[in-house]
Design a protein around this motif. Sequence first.
Motif, PDB file in Angstrom:
ATOM      1  N   LYS A 211       2.908   1.593  -3.419  1.00  0.00           N
ATOM      2  CA  LYS A 211       2.052   1.891  -4.575  1.00  0.00           C
ATOM      3  C   LYS A 211       1.883   3.394  -4.720  1.00  0.00           C
ATOM      4  CE  LYS A 211      -1.657  -1.264  -4.882  1.00  0.00           C
ATOM      5  NZ  LYS A 211      -3.077  -1.416  -4.738  1.00  0.00           N
ATOM      6  N   ASP A 212       1.832   4.080  -3.588  1.00  0.00           N
ATOM      7  CA  ASP A 212       1.611   5.525  -3.593  1.00  0.00           C
ATOM      8  C   ASP A 212       2.930   6.277  -3.776  1.00  0.00           C
ATOM      9  OD1 ASP A 212       0.433   8.017  -3.211  1.00  0.00           O
ATOM     10  OD2 ASP A 212       0.759   7.934  -1.036  1.00  0.00           O
TER      11      ASP A 212
ATOM     12  N   TYR B  30       0.835  -1.208   0.000  1.00  0.00           N
ATOM     13  CA  TYR B  30       0.000   0.000   0.000  1.00  0.00           C
ATOM     14  C   TYR B  30       0.864   1.250   0.000  1.00  0.00           C
ATOM     15  CZ  TYR B  30      -4.467   2.329   0.853  1.00  0.00           C
ATOM     16  OH  TYR B  30      -5.590   3.097   0.739  1.00  0.00           O
ATOM     17  N   THR B  31       1.948   1.205   0.781  1.00  0.00           N
ATOM     18  CA  THR B  31       2.840   2.362   0.886  1.00  0.00           C
ATOM     19  C   THR B  31       3.582   2.603  -0.417  1.00  0.00           C
ATOM     20  OG1 THR B  31       3.142   1.778   3.200  1.00  0.00           O
ATOM     21  CG2 THR B  31       4.707   3.331   2.279  1.00  0.00           C
TER      22      THR B  31
END
Length: 270
Positions: free
Chosen positions: A70-71, A67-68
């Motif tokens: 990807k951003d 999640y981290t």
Amino acid sequence: MKIRSKILIIAGSDSSGGAGIQADIKTATCLGIYAMTAVTAVTVQNTIGVKSVVSVPANEIYNQIIYTSKDIKPNAIKIGMLHSTQIINKVFKSLNEIKIKKIVLDPVMVAKGGSKLITYNAIELMKKKLLKKVTLITPNLPEAEILTGVKINSIEDMIFAANKLMKLGVPNILIKGGHLKSKKVHDIFVNKNEIKIFSSNRFNTKNTHGTGCTLSTAITSFFSCGKPLKKSCELGIKYVNSAILSNPKIGKGHGPVNHLNSIELNKKYK
Ligand code: PXL
């Protein structure tokens, strides 16, 4: 100061702030790097010893990584404490998905006071699977011995063990010589093209808690900015030596090093 690059740190928390993810964030920050994290475990400890270790569920670690990044795409990844086989499997899966090329692995096994931070099966899985994924591994002597089965008593033994690690699939190895009985400390960088020995003065202090975490993150930080790997090791060693030399002498046991040694407070805040 502008942010020079971004790194993702996959490691355990050290409540005493000297090692683990706290050391990693401080080191990266003091070297001008934006630090993101995936927390793998929570340890309760102070400079005297480790009271308890609780792993974060493997899927939560996986989600933090995916999640981290990807951003905000990291320029490099540092991996520290991985407690179990489930965690190694999930970290491996996430690394395959996010496809970041620069990965530094500090194969954390025991804390300064002797507490085990990884299971036996996890070490075996690390050898079988994870070593093939990383750019650089930074074992100390006991860790290099466990990973290779080589008993290390000399620089020649260190080079022999590094070659064994290369055969397990790691392209670059930095074996740290702090545990060797020698006047100076010899850290040895090996890959298929070269062997480089970095020799440093040995400091007579018990305040070396977190040196391994600090070194591997300093190397990752320099490497993430585009410096060559060998140069990043040289600069990382320099940073850790300076951190040991200026250690703040706090805590009743093995105190932390001075992660802040590279910075000066801006006039704005004086
Ligand atoms: O220095 C190895 C290490 C790594 N990670 C965590 C630790 C320690 C040592 O105490 O606590 C979380």
